[in-house]
Motif scaffolding. Structure first.
Motif, PDB file in Angstrom:
ATOM      1  N   ASP A  82      39.516  41.702  41.385  1.00 19.90           N
ATOM      2  CA  ASP A  82      40.382  40.836  40.580  1.00 19.90           C
ATOM      3  C   ASP A  82      40.355  41.234  39.110  1.00 19.90           C
ATOM      4  O   ASP A  82      41.400  41.216  38.433  1.00 19.90           O
ATOM      5  CB  ASP A  82      39.958  39.372  40.734  1.00 19.90           C
ATOM      6  CG  ASP A  82      40.266  38.820  42.118  1.00 19.90           C
ATOM      7  OD1 ASP A  82      41.027  39.484  42.856  1.00 19.90           O
ATOM      8  OD2 ASP A  82      39.747  37.739  42.459  1.00 19.90           O
ATOM      9  N   MET A  83      39.166  41.587  38.601  1.00 16.32           N
ATOM     10  CA  MET A  83      39.070  41.989  37.206  1.00 16.32           C
ATOM     11  C   MET A  83      39.826  43.304  36.963  1.00 16.32           C
ATOM     12  O   MET A  83      40.468  43.477  35.918  1.00 16.32           O
ATOM     13  CB  MET A  83      37.609  42.140  36.788  1.00 16.32           C
ATOM     14  CG  MET A  83      36.842  40.822  36.674  1.00 16.32           C
ATOM     15  SD  MET A  83      37.570  39.682  35.452  1.00 16.32           S
ATOM     16  CE  MET A  83      38.445  38.539  36.555  1.00 16.32           C
ATOM     17  N   ARG A  84      39.744  44.205  37.900  1.00 15.42           N
ATOM     18  CA  ARG A  84      40.475  45.468  37.763  1.00 15.42           C
ATOM     19  C   ARG A  84      41.981  45.212  37.733  1.00 15.42           C
ATOM     20  O   ARG A  84      42.707  45.776  36.894  1.00 15.42           O
ATOM     21  CB  ARG A  84      40.120  46.400  38.913  1.00 15.42           C
ATOM     22  CG  ARG A  84      40.854  47.734  38.888  1.00 15.42           C
ATOM     23  CD  ARG A  84      40.388  48.643  40.027  1.00 15.42           C
ATOM     24  NE  ARG A  84      41.114  49.896  40.014  1.00 15.42           N
ATOM     25  CZ  ARG A  84      42.294  50.083  40.612  1.00 15.42           C
ATOM     26  NH1 ARG A  84      42.867  49.076  41.280  1.00 15.42           N
ATOM     27  NH2 ARG A  84      42.892  51.251  40.553  1.00 15.42           N
ATOM     28  N   ILE A  85      42.443  44.340  38.619  1.00 14.83           N
ATOM     29  CA  ILE A  85      43.873  44.022  38.667  1.00 14.83           C
ATOM     30  C   ILE A  85      44.312  43.326  37.383  1.00 14.83           C
ATOM     31  O   ILE A  85      45.362  43.654  36.807  1.00 14.83           O
ATOM     32  CB  ILE A  85      44.185  43.145  39.898  1.00 14.83           C
ATOM     33  CG1 ILE A  85      43.971  43.957  41.184  1.00 14.83           C
ATOM     34  CG2 ILE A  85      45.617  42.608  39.838  1.00 14.83           C
ATOM     35  CD1 ILE A  85      44.102  43.138  42.455  1.00 14.83           C
ATOM     36  N   ARG A  86      43.527  42.386  36.911  1.00 15.19           N
ATOM     37  CA  ARG A  86      43.887  41.661  35.696  1.00 15.19           C
ATOM     38  C   ARG A  86      43.926  42.584  34.488  1.00 15.19           C
ATOM     39  O   ARG A  86      44.753  42.434  33.585  1.00 15.19           O
ATOM     40  CB  ARG A  86      42.913  40.509  35.462  1.00 15.19           C
ATOM     41  CG  ARG A  86      42.999  39.426  36.534  1.00 15.19           C
ATOM     42  CD  ARG A  86      42.153  38.225  36.216  1.00 15.19           C
ATOM     43  NE  ARG A  86      42.667  37.535  35.031  1.00 15.19           N
ATOM     44  CZ  ARG A  86      42.196  36.357  34.600  1.00 15.19           C
ATOM     45  NH1 ARG A  86      41.212  35.763  35.254  1.00 15.19           N
ATOM     46  NH2 ARG A  86      42.707  35.786  33.541  1.00 15.19           N
TER      47      ARG A  86
END
Length: 234
Positions: A82-86
């Motif tokens: 999720d952090m990578r996507i955000r």
């Protein structure tokens, strides 16, 4: 007049009661003997079942712990994804720290403006003899830059000396100018991204739960970010 008839005692006067009692006593003795003979076997069987139960309990415990570890690992993996996507979706300038690669990236949207190698401080637990405990854990998730400092005076925490088994000096003696190097980015949870200092107890080792890089690498990033700049750690 006295009765001169011979008396046969309990057996002659109450034969049914007498012989019944004898038979009952013999049965009790026989039963006790059988039970006594089986006690070692009962004890052995009890110990065996206890061992089996303990093994089963251990297996259950290990299974629960393994399941918990799997759930934790899955949760961490999901958070990192999720952090990578955000980070990729953020069109503004931001920082990304990729733990597995030990790199810090300055990004503008999906474009990487600068990529530098960092040393990642390990998770650590320090316990003092008086019972105090410091738990230092690498952060994960979304943070923001809260402070930017150049060559700040760093008060060396007590746990640094406790971890080394050394006496803790007074606070005034623990203040080290430039103890976190020339540049420090402090995040909103207290995590520090700092340049390698030339003196002080952190000159040769990275602070647990923090990120360290070379001064010239952090200098360019330092000037490109400000307070509230998003930081994605995954």
């Amino acid at each position: 007049m006295s009765d001169s008839r011979p008396r046969g005692g309990l057996r002659r006067e109450h034969p049914a009661f007498f012989w019944g009692t004898i038979v009952l006593v013999l049965l009790l003795l026989s039963g006790a003997g059988v039970i006594a003979s089986r006690v070692p076997k009962y004890q052995s069987e009890t110990e065996y079942f206890n061992r089996q139960l303990s093994a089963a309990q251990r297996a259950t415990r290990d299974s629960l712990l393994a399941n918990q570890q799997r759930r934790t690992a899955l949760a961490v993996a999901v958070l990192r994804r999720d952090m990578r996507i955000r980070s990729l979706q953020n069109k503004k300038r931001h920082l990304a720290i990729i733990l597995n690669d030990s790199v810090l990236e300055l990004r503008q949207g999906v474009a990487t403006l600068r990529r530098v190698h960092i040393s990642v401080g390990p998770d650590s637990t320090v316990r003092a003899p008086d019972g105090r405990t410091w738990r230092l854990v690498r952060p994960l998730g979304e943070r923001k830059v809260a402070e930017r400092e150049t060559s700040p005076v760093y008060t060396v925490p007590e746990w640094v000396y406790v971890a080394r088994g050394e006496p803790v000096p007074p606070e005034a003696e623990r203040k080290v100018p430039g103890g976190l190097g020339a540049y420090v980015l402090r995040l909103d949870d207290g995590t520090e991204i700092y340049s390698q200092p030339s003196k002080g107890p952190l000159a040769e080792t990275v602070k647990p739960g923090a990120f360290m890089t070379r001064s010239r690498d952090l200098a360019a990033i330092f000037e490109a970010v400000g307070e509230n700049t998003p930081v994605y750690i995954y």
